[in-house]
Design a protein around this motif. Structure first.
Motif, PDB file in Angstrom:
ATOM      1  N   PHE A 176      21.702 -21.336  90.392  1.00  0.00           N
ATOM      2  CA  PHE A 176      20.792 -19.952  90.435  1.00  0.00           C
ATOM      3  C   PHE A 176      21.745 -19.020  91.323  1.00  0.00           C
ATOM      4  CE2 PHE A 176      18.185 -17.446  93.015  1.00  0.00           C
ATOM      5  CZ  PHE A 176      17.657 -16.415  92.131  1.00  0.00           C
ATOM      6  N   SER A 177      22.123 -19.478  92.481  1.00  0.00           N
ATOM      7  CA  SER A 177      22.765 -18.533  93.245  1.00  0.00           C
ATOM      8  C   SER A 177      24.040 -18.030  92.797  1.00  0.00           C
ATOM      9  CB  SER A 177      22.917 -19.311  94.619  1.00  0.00           C
ATOM     10  OG  SER A 177      23.884 -20.352  94.374  1.00  0.00           O
ATOM     11  N   LYS A 178      24.832 -18.891  92.055  1.00  0.00           N
ATOM     12  CA  LYS A 178      26.259 -18.364  91.512  1.00  0.00           C
ATOM     13  C   LYS A 178      25.807 -17.370  90.322  1.00  0.00           C
ATOM     14  CE  LYS A 178      29.406 -22.184  92.842  1.00  0.00           C
ATOM     15  NZ  LYS A 178      30.138 -23.317  92.068  1.00  0.00           N
ATOM     16  N   TYR A 179      24.752 -17.716  89.451  1.00  0.00           N
ATOM     17  CA  TYR A 179      24.546 -16.879  88.561  1.00  0.00           C
ATOM     18  C   TYR A 179      24.074 -15.455  88.884  1.00  0.00           C
ATOM     19  CZ  TYR A 179      22.264 -15.174  84.122  1.00  0.00           C
ATOM     20  OH  TYR A 179      21.895 -14.386  83.202  1.00  0.00           O
ATOM     21  N   LEU A 180      23.268 -15.463  89.816  1.00  0.00           N
ATOM     22  CA  LEU A 180      22.668 -14.437  90.466  1.00  0.00           C
ATOM     23  C   LEU A 180      23.920 -13.495  91.305  1.00  0.00           C
ATOM     24  CD1 LEU A 180      20.508 -12.336  91.395  1.00  0.00           C
ATOM     25  CD2 LEU A 180      20.261 -13.613  93.460  1.00  0.00           C
ATOM     26  N   THR A 181      24.701 -14.081  91.894  1.00  0.00           N
ATOM     27  CA  THR A 181      26.031 -13.574  92.256  1.00  0.00           C
ATOM     28  C   THR A 181      26.920 -13.025  91.205  1.00  0.00           C
ATOM     29  OG1 THR A 181      26.121 -14.986  94.367  1.00  0.00           O
ATOM     30  CG2 THR A 181      28.131 -13.908  93.646  1.00  0.00           C
ATOM     31  N   VAL A 200      31.767 -11.757  99.504  1.00  0.00           N
ATOM     32  CA  VAL A 200      31.433 -12.429  98.477  1.00  0.00           C
ATOM     33  C   VAL A 200      32.552 -11.928  97.297  1.00  0.00           C
ATOM     34  CG1 VAL A 200      29.676 -12.749  96.552  1.00  0.00           C
ATOM     35  CG2 VAL A 200      29.179 -13.005  99.294  1.00  0.00           C
ATOM     36  N   PHE A 201      32.619 -10.588  97.304  1.00  0.00           N
ATOM     37  CA  PHE A 201      33.245 -10.127  96.325  1.00  0.00           C
ATOM     38  C   PHE A 201      34.533 -10.580  96.335  1.00  0.00           C
ATOM     39  CE2 PHE A 201      35.912  -7.061  94.067  1.00  0.00           C
ATOM     40  CZ  PHE A 201      35.023  -6.222  93.311  1.00  0.00           C
TER      41      PHE A 201
END
Length: 245
Positions: free
Chosen positions: A188-193, A229-230
């Motif tokens: 989930f976190s990777k998908y949102l990111t 993160v970017f």
């Protein structure tokens, strides 16, 4: 009644197949014919037959090419490949690419009948399964997951969490986490990111916006964390990415 399209560049082969199908005594009707692969694909798209019986070698597109296009376009048509060449490599390729059967010419009545019966039985069994309570529940679950994915896509700017989505859609966090990974190939976190960073890349093309403003527009309150993160995701800092546009 099950609809069938026949494809072969030899007209007499199609005539022979139609006669054999008529003798099978099965709930099958020929609704289309084609003399090359391009025409065969057009017939399949236009008439949505349950079954396509096609020669493996035809002008335009081969039978295997047509099979591949049907699979790529997700058309619900079962394909039977015909060939005058008793080469195992052809059969391997046909079955590997999703053909329901591979028959050698000249096709015998009982062989063709057996092939059609097998396809019809499989379709009937699939239809019964689709009408079962378990299948309905599966469909409902799929609909819920579609709604969740849509919400992530549209609400990526907000402070959404796995926990909040699980509560909203009455599903356990662990189950939701597993389903998201199954569907998207990531947590989930990777998908949102990934969604946030993709949108950030689009916004960085607008030089009227500062990098800090872009961070806020995609859901990051902390500018420095956004930059980190970017860079981890893209391989460049937001500023360097913008310069490269």
């Amino acid at each position: 009644m099950y609809k069938v399209v026949l494809a072969d560049d030899e007209t007499w082969e199609i005539i022979g197949l139609k006669k054999l199908i008529g003798k099978c005594g099965l709930p099958v009707e020929v609704v289309g014919e084609a003399e090359n692969g391009i025409a065969a694909l057009a017939e399949v798209e236009a008439k949505k037959p349950h079954i396509l019986i096609t020669d493996i070698r035809m002008p335009g597109l081969s039978g295997l090419d047509v099979l591949g296009e049907i699979k790529e376009r997700e058309i619900n048509t079962d394909v039977v490949i015909l060939s005058g060449y008793a080469e195992f490599s052809y059969a391997q390729s046909a079955i590997r690419n999703g053909a329901k059967d591979y028959l050698l010419k000249p096709v015998e009545l009982q062989v063709l009948k057996g092939s059609l019966e097998k396809i019809i039985k499989a379709r009937e069994a699939l239809g019964k399964k689709a009408d079962s309570p378990a299948a309905n529940e599966s469909t409902e679950n799929a609909t819920v997951m579609e709604q969740i994915l849509m919400e992530i896509q549209e609400s990526y700017r907000e402070d959404i969490t796995l926990q909040s989505l699980a509560r909203k859609y009455h599903i356990s966090e662990s189950r939701l986490s597993v389903r998201l990974k199954e569907l998207q190939g990531m947590s989930f976190s990777k998908y949102l990111t990934s969604r946030r960073i993709q949108k950030a890349k689009e916004l960085l093309a607008d030089e009227r916006l500062s990098v800090e403003q872009v961070a806020g527009l995609v859901g990051y309150k902390d500018y420095y964390y956004f930059t980190k993160v970017f860079k981890r995701t893209v391989g460049l800092s937001p500023s360097k990415y913008r310069k490269g546009l």
